[in-house]
Scaffold this active site. Sequence first.
Site, PDB file in Angstrom:
ATOM      1  N   ASP A   1       0.828  -1.283  -0.011  1.00 24.52           N
ATOM      2  CA  ASP A   1       0.074  -0.083   0.087  1.00 24.52           C
ATOM      3  C   ASP A   1       0.956   1.348   0.034  1.00 24.52           C
ATOM      4  O   ASP A   1       0.592   2.183   0.570  1.00 24.52           O
ATOM      5  CB  ASP A   1      -0.940   0.097   1.212  1.00 24.52           C
ATOM      6  CG  ASP A   1      -1.993  -1.133   1.206  1.00 24.52           C
ATOM      7  OD1 ASP A   1      -1.904  -1.878   0.342  1.00 24.52           O
ATOM      8  OD2 ASP A   1      -2.813  -1.150   2.263  1.00 24.52           O
TER       9      ASP A   1
ATOM     10  N   ASP B   1      -4.843  -0.552  -1.427  1.00 23.36           N
ATOM     11  CA  ASP B   1      -6.309  -0.554  -1.131  1.00 23.36           C
ATOM     12  C   ASP B   1      -7.030   0.117  -2.523  1.00 23.36           C
ATOM     13  O   ASP B   1      -6.390   0.712  -3.047  1.00 23.36           O
ATOM     14  CB  ASP B   1      -6.583   0.554   0.037  1.00 23.36           C
ATOM     15  CG  ASP B   1      -6.345  -0.116   1.171  1.00 23.36           C
ATOM     16  OD1 ASP B   1      -6.113  -1.200   1.526  1.00 23.36           O
ATOM     17  OD2 ASP B   1      -6.808   0.591   2.209  1.00 23.36           O
TER      18      ASP B   1
ATOM     19  N   HIS C   1     -10.596   0.734  -3.020  1.00 20.89           N
ATOM     20  CA  HIS C   1     -12.037   0.627  -2.275  1.00 20.89           C
ATOM     21  C   HIS C   1     -13.309   1.119  -3.251  1.00 20.89           C
ATOM     22  O   HIS C   1     -12.914   2.445  -4.147  1.00 20.89           O
ATOM     23  CB  HIS C   1     -11.994   1.731  -1.188  1.00 20.89           C
ATOM     24  CG  HIS C   1     -11.174   1.224  -0.234  1.00 20.89           C
ATOM     25  ND1 HIS C   1     -11.154  -0.170   0.325  1.00 20.89           N
ATOM     26  CD2 HIS C   1     -10.362   1.928   0.903  1.00 20.89           C
ATOM     27  CE1 HIS C   1     -10.151  -0.054   1.618  1.00 20.89           C
ATOM     28  NE2 HIS C   1      -9.831   1.022   1.666  1.00 20.89           N
TER      29      HIS C   1
ATOM     30  N   SER D   1     -15.396   0.734   5.543  1.00 22.18           N
ATOM     31  CA  SER D   1     -14.185   1.351   6.565  1.00 22.18           C
ATOM     32  C   SER D   1     -14.567   2.983   6.661  1.00 22.18           C
ATOM     33  O   SER D   1     -13.941   3.526   7.584  1.00 22.18           O
ATOM     34  CB  SER D   1     -12.811   0.837   6.306  1.00 22.18           C
ATOM     35  OG  SER D   1     -12.321   1.658   4.951  1.00 22.18           O
TER      36      SER D   1
ATOM     37  N   HIS E   1     -10.604   7.119   1.627  1.00 21.12           N
ATOM     38  CA  HIS E   1      -9.291   6.982   1.008  1.00 21.12           C
ATOM     39  C   HIS E   1      -9.252   5.801  -0.050  1.00 21.12           C
ATOM     40  O   HIS E   1      -9.812   4.924   0.077  1.00 21.12           O
ATOM     41  CB  HIS E   1      -8.022   6.730   2.228  1.00 21.12           C
ATOM     42  CG  HIS E   1      -8.395   5.312   2.803  1.00 21.12           C
ATOM     43  ND1 HIS E   1      -9.408   5.306   3.720  1.00 21.12           N
ATOM     44  CD2 HIS E   1      -7.851   4.210   2.511  1.00 21.12           C
ATOM     45  CE1 HIS E   1      -9.437   3.934   4.210  1.00 21.12           C
ATOM     46  NE2 HIS E   1      -8.410   3.293   3.417  1.00 21.12           N
TER      47      HIS E   1
ATOM     48  N   LYS F   1      -7.258  -5.095  -2.856  1.00 24.84           N
ATOM     49  CA  LYS F   1      -7.733  -5.483  -1.732  1.00 24.84           C
ATOM     50  C   LYS F   1      -8.901  -4.581  -1.155  1.00 24.84           C
ATOM     51  O   LYS F   1      -9.002  -3.570  -1.710  1.00 24.84           O
ATOM     52  CB  LYS F   1      -6.931  -5.929  -0.605  1.00 24.84           C
ATOM     53  CG  LYS F   1      -5.941  -4.836  -0.153  1.00 24.84           C
ATOM     54  CD  LYS F   1      -5.041  -5.385   0.688  1.00 24.84           C
ATOM     55  CE  LYS F   1      -3.992  -4.251   1.423  1.00 24.84           C
ATOM     56  NZ  LYS F   1      -4.513  -3.247   2.056  1.00 24.84           N
TER      57      LYS F   1
ATOM     58  N   GLU G   1     -13.868  -5.263   4.615  1.00 26.15           N
ATOM     59  CA  GLU G   1     -12.397  -4.630   5.090  1.00 26.15           C
ATOM     60  C   GLU G   1     -11.594  -5.565   4.757  1.00 26.15           C
ATOM     61  O   GLU G   1     -11.535  -7.000   5.000  1.00 26.15           O
ATOM     62  CB  GLU G   1     -12.509  -4.341   6.515  1.00 26.15           C
ATOM     63  CG  GLU G   1     -11.201  -3.565   7.115  1.00 26.15           C
ATOM     64  CD  GLU G   1     -10.755  -2.495   6.112  1.00 26.15           C
ATOM     65  OE1 GLU G   1     -10.452  -2.562   5.007  1.00 26.15           O
ATOM     66  OE2 GLU G   1     -11.165  -1.224   6.613  1.00 26.15           O
TER      67      GLU G   1
ATOM     68  N   ALA H   1       0.729   0.585   6.186  1.00 32.62           N
ATOM     69  CA  ALA H   1       1.276   1.121   7.558  1.00 32.62           C
ATOM     70  C   ALA H   1       1.762   0.024   8.630  1.00 32.62           C
ATOM     71  O   ALA H   1       0.979  -0.803   8.384  1.00 32.62           O
ATOM     72  CB  ALA H   1       0.330   1.944   8.258  1.00 32.62           C
TER      73      ALA H   1
ATOM     74  N   CYS I   1      -1.722  -2.492   7.509  1.00 30.51           N
ATOM     75  CA  CYS I   1      -1.713  -3.338   6.582  1.00 30.51           C
ATOM     76  C   CYS I   1      -0.411  -4.270   6.548  1.00 30.51           C
ATOM     77  O   CYS I   1      -0.507  -5.371   5.959  1.00 30.51           O
ATOM     78  CB  CYS I   1      -1.951  -2.927   5.063  1.00 30.51           C
ATOM     79  SG  CYS I   1      -3.529  -1.933   5.043  1.00 30.51           S
TER      80      CYS I   1
END
Length: 193
Positions: A16, A55, A57, A63, A74, A99, A106, A134, A138
């Site tokens: 990420d 990510d 999304h 989330s 985000h 993902k 999530e 982070a 993740c």
Amino acid sequence: MAEYSPGAQDGLIVVDLQVDFCPGGALAVSEGDKIVSPVNRLLEISGWTKVATRDWHPADHTSFQAQGGIWPVHCVADTRGAAFHPQMKSGNVEMVVSKATTRDAEAYSGFDGTALADDLRASGIERLFVCGLATDYCVKATALDARREGFEVVVVEDAIRAVNVEPKDGETAIEEMRAAGCAFALSSEIRSN
């Protein structure tokens, strides 16, 4: 000092390293952009499989705070914030894993709801080097799932940064990864054959 020379049975997972997780992004990790240089050095090493998770999304992801989650909006798919950091050598990545791509799921880990474990095994991978953002979310989830899937894991400690919602979250995450059998190394200890 441990030295690693990655080969055909090794994989690199960059977790990420996206615009929204770097300074100026919607969910910025302090000094998140400081890992770009060590990550790029790792991406330039040949002879191992290079993976990047992201990510990805939907705009109404579970989330997000508007849906009752804990995070600001985000990494919405196909937006600038979801793109890899512009200085990351993403052209060297061989496999991109998206993902948390559906509204109701999530997924902090790159293994959650993806075919990553099977794809890595099919490529003969036995050991994974994990870096990215982070540390306390993740990166930790990906490293712990990699251990559960039976891979050796080496976390690249100068190529991770924590959100630290609570001040010690990053340190706690590192302790959890160590307890699960993850090794730690500096990017300078990982070299081409």
